[in-house]
Design a protein around this motif. Sequence first.
Motif, PDB file in Angstrom:
ATOM      1  N   ARG A 102      56.784  46.792 -34.526  1.00  0.00           N
ATOM      2  CA  ARG A 102      58.211  46.159 -34.210  1.00  0.00           C
ATOM      3  C   ARG A 102      58.241  45.623 -32.974  1.00  0.00           C
ATOM      4  N   LEU A 103      56.952  45.209 -32.340  1.00  0.00           N
ATOM      5  CA  LEU A 103      57.507  44.351 -31.243  1.00  0.00           C
ATOM      6  C   LEU A 103      56.616  43.041 -31.907  1.00  0.00           C
ATOM      7  N   GLN A 104      55.716  43.303 -33.110  1.00  0.00           N
ATOM      8  CA  GLN A 104      55.026  42.200 -33.372  1.00  0.00           C
ATOM      9  C   GLN A 104      56.462  41.223 -34.557  1.00  0.00           C
ATOM     10  N   GLU A 105      56.787  42.570 -34.973  1.00  0.00           N
ATOM     11  CA  GLU A 105      58.053  41.802 -35.693  1.00  0.00           C
ATOM     12  C   GLU A 105      59.050  40.434 -34.802  1.00  0.00           C
ATOM     13  N   GLU A 106      59.260  41.824 -34.051  1.00  0.00           N
ATOM     14  CA  GLU A 106      60.363  41.125 -32.789  1.00  0.00           C
ATOM     15  C   GLU A 106      59.860  40.218 -32.394  1.00  0.00           C
ATOM     16  N   ASN A 107      58.814  39.576 -31.905  1.00  0.00           N
ATOM     17  CA  ASN A 107      57.804  38.157 -31.655  1.00  0.00           C
ATOM     18  C   ASN A 107      57.736  37.447 -32.802  1.00  0.00           C
ATOM     19  N   ASP A 108      57.958  37.670 -33.908  1.00  0.00           N
ATOM     20  CA  ASP A 108      57.747  36.560 -35.156  1.00  0.00           C
ATOM     21  C   ASP A 108      58.884  35.904 -35.172  1.00  0.00           C
ATOM     22  N   ARG A 109      60.208  37.323 -35.085  1.00  0.00           N
ATOM     23  CA  ARG A 109      61.705  36.515 -35.419  1.00  0.00           C
ATOM     24  C   ARG A 109      61.693  35.986 -34.409  1.00  0.00           C
ATOM     25  N   LEU A 110      61.297  35.553 -32.549  1.00  0.00           N
ATOM     26  CA  LEU A 110      60.929  35.536 -31.964  1.00  0.00           C
ATOM     27  C   LEU A 110      60.724  33.818 -32.145  1.00  0.00           C
ATOM     28  N   ALA A 111      59.364  33.931 -32.742  1.00  0.00           N
ATOM     29  CA  ALA A 111      59.330  32.560 -33.316  1.00  0.00           C
ATOM     30  C   ALA A 111      59.914  31.713 -34.513  1.00  0.00           C
ATOM     31  N   LYS A 112      60.088  32.283 -34.790  1.00  0.00           N
ATOM     32  CA  LYS A 112      61.571  31.732 -36.381  1.00  0.00           C
ATOM     33  C   LYS A 112      62.666  31.143 -35.318  1.00  0.00           C
ATOM     34  N   VAL A 113      62.706  31.664 -34.287  1.00  0.00           N
ATOM     35  CA  VAL A 113      63.589  31.158 -33.433  1.00  0.00           C
ATOM     36  C   VAL A 113      63.202  29.871 -32.865  1.00  0.00           C
ATOM     37  N   ALA A 114      62.786  29.958 -32.184  1.00  0.00           N
ATOM     38  CA  ALA A 114      61.944  28.606 -31.640  1.00  0.00           C
ATOM     39  C   ALA A 114      61.916  27.839 -31.743  1.00  0.00           C
ATOM     40  N   GLU A 115      61.517  27.693 -33.323  1.00  0.00           N
ATOM     41  CA  GLU A 115      61.433  26.798 -34.715  1.00  0.00           C
ATOM     42  C   GLU A 115      62.654  26.113 -34.941  1.00  0.00           C
ATOM     43  N   ALA A 116      63.504  27.421 -35.120  1.00  0.00           N
ATOM     44  CA  ALA A 116      64.703  26.804 -35.431  1.00  0.00           C
ATOM     45  C   ALA A 116      65.914  26.439 -34.794  1.00  0.00           C
ATOM     46  N   VAL A 117      65.025  26.715 -33.273  1.00  0.00           N
ATOM     47  CA  VAL A 117      65.630  25.911 -31.992  1.00  0.00           C
ATOM     48  C   VAL A 117      65.256  24.245 -32.285  1.00  0.00           C
TER      49      VAL A 117
END
Length: 143
Positions: A102-117
């Motif tokens: 779950r933490l890895q999924e959250e980290n992956d999601r945050l990485a995508k958010v950072a890319e989108a930003v």
Amino acid sequence: EERLAREEAEVTRQLQEEKDNLARKAVETARRLQEENDRLAKVAEAVEAEEELERERLAEVSRVKVQLEEEERLAREEAEVTRQLQEEKDNLARKAVETARRLQEENDRLAKVAEAVEAEEELERERLAEVSRVKVQLEEEER
């Protein structure tokens, strides 16, 4: 020029608003991750305490075994305690793996958010550059 300045200010405001929203989301995610880390630390402490209790129980079982000379019964009891401890360890290991996933999924999601930003910021820079080019062009045309 005034219109362009207003448009530029509006675009800048929108970008700042998006940045603020993402910052709030990042802070909230960090808070949730910290809470999860704190919870896992408590679980680890509980496991250690449980293992210590388990070691104490096994020691007591060994003393009773010596005192009562009932080696077979105590051996079965010791095996059951060990099996239960292993079962608890297996359960905790599964929970730890799930938490890590779950933490890895959250980290992956945050990485995508950072890319989108980053992509949004790049688009914003391009838009501002275009606004500046148009502004310069209009000024030249006026002259």
